[in-house]
Design a protein around this motif. Structure first.
Motif, PDB file in Angstrom:
ATOM      1  N   VAL A   1       0.824  -1.211   0.000  1.00  0.00           N
ATOM      2  CA  VAL A   1       0.000   0.000   0.000  1.00  0.00           C
ATOM      3  C   VAL A   1       0.863   1.267   0.000  1.00  0.00           C
ATOM      4  N   ARG A   2       2.063   1.118  -0.520  1.00  0.00           N
ATOM      5  CA  ARG A   2       3.019   2.238  -0.504  1.00  0.00           C
ATOM      6  C   ARG A   2       2.470   3.479  -1.217  1.00  0.00           C
ATOM      7  N   ILE A   3       1.886   3.286  -2.377  1.00  0.00           N
ATOM      8  CA  ILE A   3       1.390   4.439  -3.140  1.00  0.00           C
ATOM      9  C   ILE A   3       0.245   5.118  -2.399  1.00  0.00           C
ATOM     10  N   GLU A   4      -0.692   4.322  -1.886  1.00  0.00           N
ATOM     11  CA  GLU A   4      -1.806   4.897  -1.120  1.00  0.00           C
ATOM     12  C   GLU A   4      -1.288   5.688   0.074  1.00  0.00           C
ATOM     13  N   CYS A   5      -0.306   5.114   0.738  1.00  0.00           N
ATOM     14  CA  CYS A   5       0.275   5.749   1.914  1.00  0.00           C
ATOM     15  C   CYS A   5       0.941   7.078   1.553  1.00  0.00           C
ATOM     16  N   LEU A   6       1.733   7.060   0.498  1.00  0.00           N
ATOM     17  CA  LEU A   6       2.419   8.287   0.084  1.00  0.00           C
ATOM     18  C   LEU A   6       1.408   9.362  -0.321  1.00  0.00           C
ATOM     19  N   GLU A   7       0.410   8.968  -1.114  1.00  0.00           N
ATOM     20  CA  GLU A   7      -0.578   9.954  -1.554  1.00  0.00           C
ATOM     21  C   GLU A   7      -1.375  10.499  -0.371  1.00  0.00           C
TER      22      GLU A   7
END
Ligand code: SF4
Length: 88
Positions: free
Chosen positions: A49-55
């Motif tokens: 969920v790296r992208i969700e977390c960063l966004e």
């Protein structure tokens, strides 16, 4: 199982339960001044969920800690680059 703290006043989101940091020490993602973020960033590299977390961090102006594998200065650089692109 613990999850890392959400932004002050922000509601937890579904992806947070899937974050690998929920299986590690949340303090690693918010080290004391002068502490290393290297281990947290390595964990993030394997997180689904790296992208969700960063966004999420970018959208909520998270100023501290590691989110989506990036520290505060890296997120600030992304925000500035996006602002420049929007105003171009
Ligand atoms: S990307 Fe990193 S900080 Fe974000 S949920 Fe995954 S492990 Fe946690």
């Amino acid at each position: 199982m613990t999850t890392r703290p959400a932004a002050a006043g922000a509601r937890p989101t579904a992806w947070q339960a899937d974050g690998l940091c929920a299986q590690t020490d949340p303090e690693l993602f918010h080290p004391e001044k002068g502490g290393t973020t290297a281990y947290a960033k390595r964990v993030c590299l394997a997180c689904e969920v790296r992208i969700e977390c960063l966004e999420y961090a970018l959208a909520n102006g998270e100023l501290h800690g590691v989110w989506g594998g990036m520290g505060p200065d890296q997120r600030k650089a992304i925000r500035r680059a996006r602002d420049r692109r929007r105003s171009a």
